[in-house]
Write a protein that holds these residues in place. Structure first.
Motif, PDB file in Angstrom:
ATOM      1  N   LEU A  55      -7.993  -8.141   8.388  1.00  0.00           N
ATOM      2  CA  LEU A  55      -7.616  -6.755   8.096  1.00  0.00           C
ATOM      3  C   LEU A  55      -8.463  -6.233   6.946  1.00  0.00           C
ATOM      4  N   THR A  56      -8.425  -4.911   6.765  1.00  0.00           N
ATOM      5  CA  THR A  56      -9.130  -4.326   5.626  1.00  0.00           C
ATOM      6  C   THR A  56      -8.159  -3.485   4.815  1.00  0.00           C
ATOM      7  N   VAL A  57      -8.461  -3.378   3.526  1.00  0.00           N
ATOM      8  CA  VAL A  57      -7.794  -2.393   2.679  1.00  0.00           C
ATOM      9  C   VAL A  57      -8.893  -1.418   2.290  1.00  0.00           C
ATOM     10  N   ALA A 102     -12.456 -15.938   5.271  1.00  0.00           N
ATOM     11  CA  ALA A 102     -12.971 -15.508   3.972  1.00  0.00           C
ATOM     12  C   ALA A 102     -12.476 -14.123   3.605  1.00  0.00           C
ATOM     13  N   VAL A 103     -12.591 -13.830   2.300  1.00  0.00           N
ATOM     14  CA  VAL A 103     -12.191 -12.538   1.750  1.00  0.00           C
ATOM     15  C   VAL A 103     -13.433 -11.864   1.188  1.00  0.00           C
ATOM     16  N   PHE A 104     -13.614 -10.572   1.494  1.00  0.00           N
ATOM     17  CA  PHE A 104     -14.788  -9.848   1.019  1.00  0.00           C
ATOM     18  C   PHE A 104     -14.394  -8.643   0.177  1.00  0.00           C
ATOM     19  N   VAL A 105     -15.107  -8.457  -0.918  1.00  0.00           N
ATOM     20  CA  VAL A 105     -14.902  -7.306  -1.790  1.00  0.00           C
ATOM     21  C   VAL A 105     -16.159  -6.453  -1.695  1.00  0.00           C
ATOM     22  N   ASP A 106     -16.031  -5.261  -1.162  1.00  0.00           N
ATOM     23  CA  ASP A 106     -17.197  -4.397  -0.923  1.00  0.00           C
ATOM     24  C   ASP A 106     -18.317  -5.180  -0.242  1.00  0.00           C
ATOM     25  N   GLY A 107     -17.944  -5.980   0.733  1.00  0.00           N
ATOM     26  CA  GLY A 107     -18.929  -6.711   1.522  1.00  0.00           C
ATOM     27  C   GLY A 107     -19.408  -8.014   0.900  1.00  0.00           C
ATOM     28  N   VAL A 108     -18.999  -8.292  -0.345  1.00  0.00           N
ATOM     29  CA  VAL A 108     -19.440  -9.521  -1.009  1.00  0.00           C
ATOM     30  C   VAL A 108     -18.339 -10.574  -0.879  1.00  0.00           C
ATOM     31  N   ASP A 109     -18.719 -11.788  -0.523  1.00  0.00           N
ATOM     32  CA  ASP A 109     -17.745 -12.877  -0.411  1.00  0.00           C
ATOM     33  C   ASP A 109     -17.041 -13.060  -1.762  1.00  0.00           C
ATOM     34  N   ALA A 110     -15.721 -12.848  -1.762  1.00  0.00           N
ATOM     35  CA  ALA A 110     -14.969 -12.896  -3.020  1.00  0.00           C
ATOM     36  C   ALA A 110     -15.055 -14.260  -3.683  1.00  0.00           C
ATOM     37  N   MET A 154     -12.639   0.544  -3.875  1.00  0.00           N
ATOM     38  CA  MET A 154     -13.068  -0.775  -3.417  1.00  0.00           C
ATOM     39  C   MET A 154     -12.542  -1.033  -2.003  1.00  0.00           C
ATOM     40  N   ARG A 155     -13.356  -1.704  -1.216  1.00  0.00           N
ATOM     41  CA  ARG A 155     -12.918  -2.060   0.130  1.00  0.00           C
ATOM     42  C   ARG A 155     -12.714  -3.568   0.170  1.00  0.00           C
ATOM     43  N   LEU A 156     -11.518  -3.950   0.575  1.00  0.00           N
ATOM     44  CA  LEU A 156     -11.176  -5.368   0.608  1.00  0.00           C
ATOM     45  C   LEU A 156     -11.068  -5.766   2.075  1.00  0.00           C
ATOM     46  N   GLU A 157     -11.651  -6.888   2.410  1.00  0.00           N
ATOM     47  CA  GLU A 157     -11.568  -7.310   3.800  1.00  0.00           C
ATOM     48  C   GLU A 157     -11.181  -8.785   3.909  1.00  0.00           C
ATOM     49  N   LEU A 158     -10.225  -9.066   4.771  1.00  0.00           N
ATOM     50  CA  LEU A 158      -9.886 -10.449   5.095  1.00  0.00           C
ATOM     51  C   LEU A 158     -10.405 -10.713   6.499  1.00  0.00           C
TER      52      LEU A 158
END
Lengths: 239, 273
Positions: free
Chosen positions: B28-30, B63-71, B1-5
């Protein structure tokens, strides 16, 4: 005196027996001839204890009230209280913080407030139970510097997982599985790989690098670098 | 999974006298399957940051995104299963009469079958070297044991990202090493790990990338060698030794981990000594 050993080795239990927070199932502790299990309040006036997490101990709205808390309980007159609180705050380098609210302080500052709250009671023995494990490098330095300053003035028992904090101790007590497995000077402990391993201790990185390179046990990166330069015949040294 | 703030701000107690902006525009991204180390002084925003990774805290803005989707559009329960968060001193949350029951609490909430729950609990406890503690009462455990059990409780959810906030504080060196082995083991199994720590040396050992926070902002982020050698003052001891040797020994390269540093310094001593 440092107290080290693995988790569950008995460090916290041991130090808690010394001010009556825990009572022994058999045997007895003696502090200045008194038994902490039966006379905890007398003993606690001589033995101050600093815990791991300062957030659990700070209760008052302002720093000065927190430092004064113990004295208030002892019914010390107001004027004397003022003087002693000011002294204790100076000793931990927090003069000027009197009206600050504890929750606005950094971890190192909070731990120093907690230390002032103990010093104000003028204990003869100071027990530190992993006082730096929640602090960052700067906070850790602040607290250790104040503790070092109290050396010679107080008897200090310092339980920790960070061996480098004990480099200047007179003795280090190693506890493992509820038993004392060694009572040695820090230098002897640091140089004894077998003793370290048996007690699940490990040297901090700089000391470990030095030991693995077969060099003297320098404590700071800069000192080790200087040693390495001397070894390779570069007399220039490190600026 | 790619996490993005993306440009996350977080202000505590907005609008009253205690207002405190803890995060000031963090991006940042994880990345999938990486270990991201997060370091920074007390009060730099580390804990606030990680609590945004599963939206335990909602951003004041950003915002926070999980695999490009707004968490924010995902179900909270799903988000928190996929992003497992282990707090500082997680052992304070142990509550069940036995270790086994405590670790099974979360997977049970997922509505999994009994066998599946038991399997996960066993697996989680084993990977933390705590299988032998299954029938013990949590309050009889030592600090290090409790810590491992508490982490097992989150691991039993099989998260895709495991966020560990100061997991080694107060642990003895052997327990600390085991925990770091767990982190590298999880990474090899494809789990991303976010490791928050005061201990730069341990971050240096396991992180693929490192993020330095300062006053709620990202001071630097990237490859550990890049970040640490650019800023030796906030670098682990290994880097500080090599940095202090500086220009005199350019052949050393920029080792970060203990093992590679030791090897480089040995080589230097053998070649010239």
């Amino acid at each position: 005196m440092g107290v080290v050993g693995p988790n569950g080795g008995g460090k916290s239990t041991l130090v808690r027996l010394l001010n009556g927070l825990l009572k022994p199932d058999a045997g007895a502790a003696r502090v200045y001839g008194r038994n902490p299990a039966t006379e905890p309040f007398e003993v606690r006036r001589k033995v101050g204890m600093l815990f791991q997490n300062p957030d659990n101990g700070l209760v008052a709205p302002f720093v000065e009230d927190d430092v004064a808390f113990g004295l208030e309980n002892l019914g010390v007159p107001r004027e004397e209280m003022r003087v002693r609180v000011a002294q204790a705050m100076r000793a931990v380098g927090l003069s000027g913080y009197e009206r600050r609210e504890p929750h606005t302080l950094s971890g190192g500052e909070k731990q120093r407030v907690a230390l002032a709250g103990i010093l104000v009671l003028e204990p003869e023995v100071l027990i530190l139970d992993e006082p730096t494990s929640m602090l960052d490098a700067a906070g850790r330095r602040e607290v250790l510097e104040k503790v070092r300053y109290l050396r010679g003035e107080k008897t200090i028992l310092h339980a920790t997982h960070h061996l480098e904090e004990l480099a200047d101790a007179d003795r280090v007590l190693v506890l493992n599985d509820g038993e004392v497995t060694a009572d040695v000077t820090p230098d002897r402990l640091f140089a004894n790989a077998g003793l370290l391993r048996e007690n699940r201790l490990s040297l901090p990185p700089v000391l470990r690098l030095a030991a693995d390179l077969g060099l003297p046990l320098h404590r700071t990166p800069e000192d080790l670098a200087t040693e390495i330069l001397a070894e390779i015949g570069d007399g220039a040294g490190v600026p | 999974m790619r996490l993005e703030l993306r440009d996350v701000w977080h202000v505590y107690a907005p609008g009253n006298g205690f207002e405190l902006p803890a995060l000031r525009g963090v991006s940042l991204t994880v990345e999938d399957g990486e270990v991201l180390g997060v370091v920074g002084g007390t009060g730099s925003g580390k804990s606030t940051l990680v609590q945004h990774m599963n939206l335990l805290l909602a951003p004041t803005s950003g915002a926070v995104f999980v695999d490009g989707v707004d968490a924010g559009t995902l179900r909270k329960s799903e988000l928190r299963r996929r992003v497992g968060l282990v707090f500082q001193f997680p052992e304070q949350g142990l509550f069940a009469p036995t270790v086994e029951e405590d670790v099974s609490y979360a997977p049970r909430q997922l509505g999994l079958a009994g066998d599946e729950v038991r399997g996960r609990v066993r697996g989680a406890l084993e990977s933390l070297d705590a299988a032998h503690l299954a029938r013990r009462a949590p309050y009889t455990l030592s600090g290090g044991e409790k810590r491992r059990v508490a982490i097992a409780g989150v691991l039993a959810m099989s998260p895709e990202v495991l966020v560990l906030d100061e997991p080694t504080a107060g642990l003895d060196p052997v327990s600390r090493e085991r925990l770091l082995e767990l982190v590298t083991g999880l990474r090899s199994a494809g789990t991303s790990v976010v490791l928050v720590s005061h201990d730069l040396d341990e971050v240096a050992e396991v992180a693929d990338r490192v993020c330095v926070l300062e006053e709620g902002r990202v001071r630097s982020i990237g490859d550990p060698a890049e970040v640490f050698y650019a800023d030796p003052e906030v670098a682990p001891a290994t880097v500080r030794v090599v940095a202090a040797l500086g220009n005199i020994c350019p052949g050393l390269g920029r080792p970060v981990r203990f093992g590679t540093t030791l090897q480089a310094l040995r080589g230097l001593l053998e070649a010239r000594g």
